[in-house]
Write a protein that holds these residues in place. Sequence first.
Motif, PDB file in Angstrom:
ATOM      1  N   UNK A 320      -0.289 -10.567 -10.413  1.00  0.00           N
ATOM      2  CA  UNK A 320      -1.513 -11.417  -9.077  1.00  0.00           C
ATOM      3  C   UNK A 320      -0.179 -11.043  -8.095  1.00  0.00           C
ATOM      4  N   UNK A 321      -1.590 -10.892  -7.030  1.00  0.00           N
ATOM      5  CA  UNK A 321      -0.798 -10.160  -5.467  1.00  0.00           C
ATOM      6  C   UNK A 321      -0.834 -11.260  -4.552  1.00  0.00           C
ATOM      7  N   UNK A 322      -0.164 -10.802  -3.680  1.00  0.00           N
ATOM      8  CA  UNK A 322       0.382 -12.228  -2.841  1.00  0.00           C
ATOM      9  C   UNK A 322      -0.799 -12.661  -1.649  1.00  0.00           C
ATOM     10  N   UNK A 323      -1.445 -11.612  -1.973  1.00  0.00           N
ATOM     11  CA  UNK A 323      -2.765 -11.936  -0.867  1.00  0.00           C
ATOM     12  C   UNK A 323      -3.576 -13.008  -1.856  1.00  0.00           C
ATOM     13  N   UNK A 324      -4.094 -12.845  -2.815  1.00  0.00           N
ATOM     14  CA  UNK A 324      -4.726 -13.724  -3.709  1.00  0.00           C
ATOM     15  C   UNK A 324      -4.406 -14.935  -4.039  1.00  0.00           C
ATOM     16  N   UNK A 325      -2.210 -14.821  -4.677  1.00  0.00           N
ATOM     17  CA  UNK A 325      -1.643 -16.671  -4.470  1.00  0.00           C
ATOM     18  C   UNK A 325      -1.899 -17.097  -3.470  1.00  0.00           C
ATOM     19  N   UNK A 326      -1.956 -16.281  -2.291  1.00  0.00           N
ATOM     20  CA  UNK A 326      -1.983 -17.132  -0.248  1.00  0.00           C
ATOM     21  C   UNK A 326      -2.898 -18.480  -0.697  1.00  0.00           C
ATOM     22  N   UNK A 327      -4.670 -17.172  -1.349  1.00  0.00           N
ATOM     23  CA  UNK A 327      -5.567 -18.094  -0.748  1.00  0.00           C
ATOM     24  C   UNK A 327      -5.115 -18.752  -1.560  1.00  0.00           C
ATOM     25  N   UNK A 328      -5.135 -18.774  -3.285  1.00  0.00           N
ATOM     26  CA  UNK A 328      -5.426 -20.098  -4.062  1.00  0.00           C
ATOM     27  C   UNK A 328      -4.613 -21.453  -3.788  1.00  0.00           C
ATOM     28  N   UNK A 329      -2.914 -20.979  -2.924  1.00  0.00           N
ATOM     29  CA  UNK A 329      -2.547 -22.180  -2.187  1.00  0.00           C
ATOM     30  C   UNK A 329      -3.021 -22.997  -0.941  1.00  0.00           C
ATOM     31  N   UNK A 330      -3.733 -21.971   0.329  1.00  0.00           N
ATOM     32  CA  UNK A 330      -4.267 -22.315   1.287  1.00  0.00           C
ATOM     33  C   UNK A 330      -5.507 -23.481   0.753  1.00  0.00           C
ATOM     34  N   UNK A 331      -6.221 -22.541  -0.422  1.00  0.00           N
ATOM     35  CA  UNK A 331      -7.555 -23.557  -0.716  1.00  0.00           C
ATOM     36  C   UNK A 331      -7.429 -24.718  -1.308  1.00  0.00           C
ATOM     37  N   UNK A 332      -6.219 -24.880  -1.535  1.00  0.00           N
ATOM     38  CA  UNK A 332      -6.067 -26.203  -2.801  1.00  0.00           C
ATOM     39  C   UNK A 332      -5.433 -27.355  -1.613  1.00  0.00           C
ATOM     40  N   UNK A 333      -3.989 -26.219  -0.665  1.00  0.00           N
ATOM     41  CA  UNK A 333      -3.706 -27.331   0.709  1.00  0.00           C
ATOM     42  C   UNK A 333      -5.892 -28.420   1.340  1.00  0.00           C
ATOM     43  N   UNK A 334      -6.310 -26.804   1.111  1.00  0.00           N
ATOM     44  CA  UNK A 334      -7.325 -27.863   2.117  1.00  0.00           C
ATOM     45  C   UNK A 334      -8.327 -28.833   1.699  1.00  0.00           C
ATOM     46  N   UNK A 335      -8.305 -28.652   0.219  1.00  0.00           N
ATOM     47  CA  UNK A 335      -8.612 -29.651  -0.561  1.00  0.00           C
ATOM     48  C   UNK A 335      -8.182 -31.310  -0.308  1.00  0.00           C
TER      49      UNK A 335
END
Length: 679
Positions: A320-335
């Motif tokens: 799993x590359x850095x971009x999808x991992x960043x999206x996972x963390x940011x999406x969860x943070x925004x929730x």
Amino acid sequence: MTLHAQEQTLDAELVAERDHLAASRAALARMRERAEALFATGDKVAGDAYTAEQLGRHMARRVKELADDPTTPLFFGRLDFGESDPDHAGREYHVGRRHVTDELGEPMVLDWRAPISRSFYRASARDPQGVAVRRRFGFSAGVLTSFEDEHLDRGEELGTASRILTAEIERPRVGPMRDIVATIQPEQDELVRADLADSICVQGAPGTGKTAVGLHRAAYLLYLHRERLRRSGVLIVGPNRAFLSYIAAVLPALGEVEVEQATVEDLVARVPVRGVDAPAVAALKHDARMAEVLRRAVDGRIGAPTEPIMVSDGSFRWRIGLDPLHRVVEETRRERLPYATGRERVRARVVGLLQRQSEARRAESPGDAWLRRMGKAKPVTAFLDAVWPALTPEGLLHTLLTDPEALATAADGLLTAEEQELLRSAKPGRTPKATKWTAADAVLIDEAAGLIERAAGFGHVVVDEAQDLSPMQCRAIARRSEHGSITLLGDLAQGTAPWAATDWRESLVHLGKPDAVVVPLSVGFRVPAAVVAFANRLLPALAVDVPPAESLRRDGTLAVRTVDDLVAATVAEVRAALAHDGSVGVIAADDAVERLRAALAEAGVATATADDVAAAARVTVVPATLVKGLEYDHVVVVEPAAIVAAEPRGLHRLYVVLTRAVSRLAVLHRDPLPDPLAA
């Protein structure tokens, strides 16, 4: 009709009412016997073990609800409806503490909370509501002794001139608080019957019945929304254990046996309290700004991915590359989920990305065991620990109190450097477990816990003596009533805590109910007018905007005496008080209590403590700091100047102390009275 004939008619009616009382008690006993029989045989009629257990719990609760106290009247009123009410014309209904039916299911006593019973409290000569006659009953030790009628259809209404109503309000009390179902006034009834969705704040002067209103509202809501509130629960929050013991008998007397009672300290008891903060440190920890400090500290634990994830899976390797991992963390943070929930959400989303790769290569969906294994794979857990590490409330606070850099980051722009240094001055232990946590720390840890995990909530919360709640304590209650309503009860003039409220609107914001209506109750029925007038002398010095208390009672007595020997004078005053009916409360500065108890014991007078409401002794010696919310027929206040000098808000404490008397107040002093009283 001659006078003799009238007396015969009244005697016959009294006999008939006594017969109805006896028949109603017999009917209640049959209802309880049936419930006991079902409880005993429930396991035989239930289809399975779960149903049997549920039925057993229900019937056990039902048996408790049907308990009868022979010293308490089963009904206290009767409504006779006239021809103007098409639904109830010509009907008579006895109104009491619970619903009682005969063997055919016909009502013999209506529950005071039933819709029809509302007219007992609200009907008037101006608005009879279909009621022709409202009858009130007089009782002594459970025996019906008298009655009086108000012919509302003829414009007759006794109001506060009712002899029976007055006698019930002024009846001497010993032991726990009683219910007030027989004496609820129209303005109180409006609050009691407020909708479940409504949060209300009652600013109640001493003796106005605000505590009773809150408890009776809880009983009313349980009657109206029984199943819903049985699932979500009802919570009563009081200032201390003595107060909760004092009010504990009210709801069971009304048939409500499943209500949780707690102090704020009970609610936040995640850690043992073994330390004591300096006053300035405690005040800072109770400040609302600490909520934002903690929120920032939690958010600060969330990091950013720095490298891809590589996970071995048998002969396969998933990346799993850095971009999808960043999206996972940011999406969860925004929730904005609770922190622990967010951590598990990140784990699940990472596993989901791995799952999609597996499905693409294997052309089939992996099973649950594979998903669990991937969630525990070392590269996944290492990634989690790096970007969303596991966190405990105790560990979070310990870090803030021991790490100047962590505190400075979380408190930037919120707390001054001096305040940050003040927080760190508490010197916690080397680890959370080794730390002697204080009461204020427990509130902060509860706040942190609310950020990390979702607290269980109640359907309705009643908070009494709420004027002493700090902003952070209000938030602790708010977390437990986020999806429910509250009844907030208090008196700003009785605020004695360093952070005591001065405006109910601010407290309601911290409680998460900013739109709650604030209702003042200023007319009292319990504290005599002479006592109220004396205590009201303190109001200008208390710096609160509340209407002065008024009293409808003119029967009480007030005595203010200068004495040379406080102990001897107290013993003499207690002996004189014992010649009257009712309870006696001796209230003094905390450090004088043991000396007074010893002197009374030596004089042969048995005494109880404030938290021992079941004690047989009529005399209770109470520290001034524990008397809030309690009532006694005769109160002896010993040395007001010492009570005032004992704490910064001593005049507020004295206002509380002086308003505990419901019949007679004696104030004994050797030192000069505080200036507002002396004036």
